[in-house]
Design a protein around this motif. Structure first.
Motif, mmCIF file in Angstrom:
data_model
loop_
_atom_site.group_PDB
_atom_site.id
_atom_site.type_symbol
_atom_site.label_atom_id
_atom_site.label_comp_id
_atom_site.label_asym_id
_atom_site.label_seq_id
_atom_site.Cartn_x
_atom_site.Cartn_y
_atom_site.Cartn_z
ATOM 1 N N LEU A 50 10.036 6.649 2.988
ATOM 2 C CA LEU A 50 9.104 5.933 2.130
ATOM 3 C C LEU A 50 8.858 4.548 2.719
ATOM 4 O O LEU A 50 9.805 3.793 2.983
ATOM 5 C CB LEU A 50 9.675 5.813 0.719
ATOM 6 C CG LEU A 50 8.773 5.169 -0.332
ATOM 7 C CD1 LEU A 50 7.498 5.973 -0.530
ATOM 8 C CD2 LEU A 50 9.521 5.025 -1.662
ATOM 9 N N HIS A 51 7.570 4.218 2.925
ATOM 10 C CA HIS A 51 7.170 2.944 3.504
ATOM 11 C C HIS A 51 6.404 2.133 2.466
ATOM 12 O O HIS A 51 5.639 2.697 1.663
ATOM 13 C CB HIS A 51 6.261 3.149 4.717
ATOM 14 C CG HIS A 51 6.882 3.914 5.839
ATOM 15 N ND1 HIS A 51 7.168 3.350 7.061
ATOM 16 C CD2 HIS A 51 7.268 5.220 5.930
ATOM 17 C CE1 HIS A 51 7.690 4.261 7.866
ATOM 18 N NE2 HIS A 51 7.757 5.408 7.195
ATOM 19 N N VAL A 52 6.548 0.805 2.522
ATOM 20 C CA VAL A 52 5.734 -0.072 1.690
ATOM 21 C C VAL A 52 5.198 -1.206 2.546
ATOM 22 O O VAL A 52 5.835 -1.651 3.514
ATOM 23 C CB VAL A 52 6.514 -0.655 0.487
ATOM 24 C CG1 VAL A 52 6.924 0.433 -0.476
ATOM 25 C CG2 VAL A 52 7.709 -1.473 0.941
ATOM 26 N N VAL A 55 13.102 0.009 -5.076
ATOM 27 C CA VAL A 55 12.438 1.262 -5.438
ATOM 28 C C VAL A 55 13.455 2.228 -6.025
ATOM 29 O O VAL A 55 14.581 2.357 -5.515
ATOM 30 C CB VAL A 55 11.753 1.903 -4.213
ATOM 31 C CG1 VAL A 55 11.122 3.241 -4.588
ATOM 32 C CG2 VAL A 55 10.700 0.969 -3.635
ATOM 33 N N VAL A 104 8.508 1.171 -8.578
ATOM 34 C CA VAL A 104 8.660 -0.030 -7.752
ATOM 35 C C VAL A 104 8.909 -1.210 -8.678
ATOM 36 O O VAL A 104 8.104 -1.472 -9.581
ATOM 37 C CB VAL A 104 7.413 -0.280 -6.892
ATOM 38 C CG1 VAL A 104 7.633 -1.486 -5.979
ATOM 39 C CG2 VAL A 104 7.058 0.952 -6.062
ATOM 40 N N LEU A 151 2.922 -6.042 -3.941
ATOM 41 C CA LEU A 151 2.873 -4.732 -3.290
ATOM 42 C C LEU A 151 1.429 -4.388 -2.957
ATOM 43 O O LEU A 151 0.550 -4.467 -3.818
ATOM 44 C CB LEU A 151 3.460 -3.679 -4.230
ATOM 45 C CG LEU A 151 3.373 -2.210 -3.808
ATOM 46 C CD1 LEU A 151 4.204 -1.968 -2.558
ATOM 47 C CD2 LEU A 151 3.830 -1.309 -4.957
ATOM 48 N N SER A 187 0.536 -1.491 -0.485
ATOM 49 C CA SER A 187 0.348 -0.059 -0.253
ATOM 50 C C SER A 187 1.707 0.615 -0.117
ATOM 51 O O SER A 187 2.734 -0.045 0.107
ATOM 52 C CB SER A 187 -0.510 0.204 0.994
ATOM 53 O OG SER A 187 0.111 -0.306 2.160
ATOM 54 N N LEU A 188 1.681 1.941 -0.235
ATOM 55 C CA LEU A 188 2.908 2.751 -0.191
ATOM 56 C C LEU A 188 2.539 4.105 0.413
ATOM 57 O O LEU A 188 1.480 4.652 0.090
ATOM 58 C CB LEU A 188 3.467 2.883 -1.594
ATOM 59 C CG LEU A 188 4.720 3.736 -1.841
ATOM 60 C CD1 LEU A 188 5.503 3.160 -3.038
ATOM 61 C CD2 LEU A 188 4.369 5.188 -2.125
ATOM 62 N N TRP A 189 3.395 4.642 1.280
ATOM 63 C CA TRP A 189 3.108 5.943 1.865
ATOM 64 C C TRP A 189 4.403 6.615 2.337
ATOM 65 O O TRP A 189 5.428 5.961 2.519
ATOM 66 C CB TRP A 189 2.109 5.818 3.022
ATOM 67 C CG TRP A 189 2.603 5.086 4.230
ATOM 68 C CD1 TRP A 189 3.084 5.631 5.387
ATOM 69 C CD2 TRP A 189 2.637 3.660 4.427
ATOM 70 N NE1 TRP A 189 3.415 4.645 6.289
ATOM 71 C CE2 TRP A 189 3.153 3.425 5.730
ATOM 72 C CE3 TRP A 189 2.271 2.566 3.648
ATOM 73 C CZ2 TRP A 189 3.323 2.151 6.249
ATOM 74 C CZ3 TRP A 189 2.451 1.300 4.152
ATOM 75 C CH2 TRP A 189 2.957 1.097 5.438
#
Length: 460
Positions: free
Chosen positions: A385-387, A398, A447, A454, A456-458
């Motif tokens: 998980l990336h932010v 998270v 989050v 924040l 983006s998240l992917w």
């Protein structure tokens, strides 16, 4: 991305923040450099291809519009190559004019000067076949002499310099002279937003309409995209003849969204409908059909001060340039209002500059010292998980949840808190636990932020 609420199941203690683009300190970067051009407009497209910036843009002079080409190694210092295709106002072929539709159709390198090929969008379309690596769509008037009536016309090119004509008649008939086009590679469809007029609350207003096509030839009936509402009129403070119009809306594909740069025309002269200023607000869509205003509608590209080159009008083209972790949007600025008024009576100018954002950072979800939380709709845990977030001076943690409770080992308390500013931070938990251990099961991502934002998240 957190431009809209689609992926947010719930939130508390946070707000959506719009980040206007940062103007390049050396703006403008493209200015009129020929005696037959007195103003420049982006009008079209800037692309980065194999390390070379390429710009297709407008120059205007006493005889009308000129479709001009320039390129650059850094996007700041531009050269205007001699293309030798069409005569300029001095009778010379030693210029960078890449298209005159009248000249193209007649075979005459010295076509009559007419206002033609307005706001050309140059689209990268190698899937269209040989000779159609680039597709151009632009508006032309029937009075220009090569078409029976107004509308949007096609042209094609293998190199973006030498063009062949499309159908004799417009592929989108009628409407008005500001349109922006996109080939959406993600969805395999051509998209457009074109201008027309609607009568809204007693005023005839410039308005924006969406349409789409699978082949660039056959387009759906354009339908209204965004309508000025009462919030759009608040600036007018009830003054007679003051009202909002939407001049145009360039569109770009960015990751999971179609983003649009709505040109907000604050008209101040009633039925004359020519005086006023234009700035830009961000609009978003997931399908190119249904559009949403973003946040508090703060300008995403701001007009300059009265003494600046971009005081009166700012308008973008139909493209982003992604260069590493930087996003650029090129825009034209004018030091005058739509009717040509300058603040102190100085000569009118128009030129091209650009703004930048760090990757993904147009809009963020922010929490202050009291903290906040964003819970996303269920997602498959399919990798790390990336932010993209700024937690410098604060923290971000998270939690993964499922079946009404925390997934064991993946709580906020065991998350290694993020306390830095990073475009790509990999979320980690104590004990070297990784979401890949969850085998792709659906989870809620929660989050928690304190003095952090924040973007983006992917999963990867």
């Amino acid at each position: 991305l957190f431009v809209d609420d689609r992926d947010i199941a719930s939130s508390e203690g946070v707000e959506r923040v719009i980040h206007p683009g940062k103007k390049h300190g050396g703006n403008p970067v493209l200015t009129p450099d020929q005696p037959w051009v007195d103003s420049l407009h982006i009008g079209g497209t800037v692309r980065l291809e194999n390390g070379l910036y390429r710009s297709w843009y407008h120059g205007t002079g006493q005889s009308g519009n000129f479709n001009l080409y320039a390129d650059s190694e850094d996007g700041v210092h531009w050269t205007t190559p001699v293309l030798g295709q069409y005569e300029d106002d001095t009778g010379s072929l030693e210029n960078n004019i890449y298209l005159s539709r009248v000249g193209l159709r007649s075979g005459d390198p010295a076509p009559p000067s007419v206002n033609q090929d307005v706001h050309p969008s140059i689209l990268y379309t190698p899937h269209m076949g040989e000779g159609r690596t680039y597709t151009l769509l632009s508006y032309d008037y029937g009075r220009s002499g090569y078409g029976a009536y107004d509308g949007y016309f096609l042209a094609f090119s293998e190199d973006g310099i030498c063009w062949t004509d499309g159908p004799e008649d417009p592929v989108i008939p009628g409407h008005a002279d500001v349109g922006y086009f996109l080939y959406d590679e993600r969805d395999g469809v051509f998209r457009a937003v074109v201008k027309d007029f609607l009568n809204i609350r007693g005023w005839r207003r410039r308005s924006v309409f969406w349409t789409e096509s699978y082949d660039a030839f056959d387009w759906s009936m354009p339908r209204a995209a965004i309508i000025p509402d009462l919030v759009d009129e608040e600036w007018a403070e009830g003054r007679d003849g003051h009202f909002t119009q939407f001049y145009g809306m360039p569109i770009v594909r960015y990751e999971s969204m179609v983003l649009a740069f709505l040109q907000v025309f604050r008209c101040t002269d009633g039925e004359n409908s020519i005086e006023g200023t234009i700035d830009i607000q961000l609009v978003s869509s997931r399908d190119g059909r249904h559009w949403q205003r973003v946040g508090d509608r703060r300008a995403i590209i701001e007009r300059g001060e009265e003494e600046d080159w971009d005081w009166g009008i700012v308008r973008t083209g139909n493209s982003f340039v992604l260069d590493g972790d930087e996003i650029r949007a090129y825009y034209n600025g004018s030091n005058h209002s739509h009717a040509g008024r300058t603040p102190s009576g100085e000569p009118k100018t128009g030129a091209i500059g650009y703004v930048t954002w760090p990757r993904d950072r147009f809009v963020g979800i922010e929490a202050g010292r009291g903290g906040g939380e964003v819970r996303l709709t269920a997602q498959q845990a399919c990798g790390q998980l990336h932010v993209n977030a700024d937690a410098a001076g604060g923290l971000l943690a998270v939690e993964l949840a499922a079946d009404g409770g925390q997934v064991p080992g993946f709580g906020a308390a065991t998350c290694v808190p993020m306390t830095t500013d990073s475009l790509d931070h990999v979320v980690q938990w104590d004990g070297e636990r990784c979401p890949t251990q969850l085998g792709g099961r659906p989870v809620d991502v929660v989050v928690r932020l304190t003095d952090a934002e924040l973007f983006s998240l992917w999963w990867d």
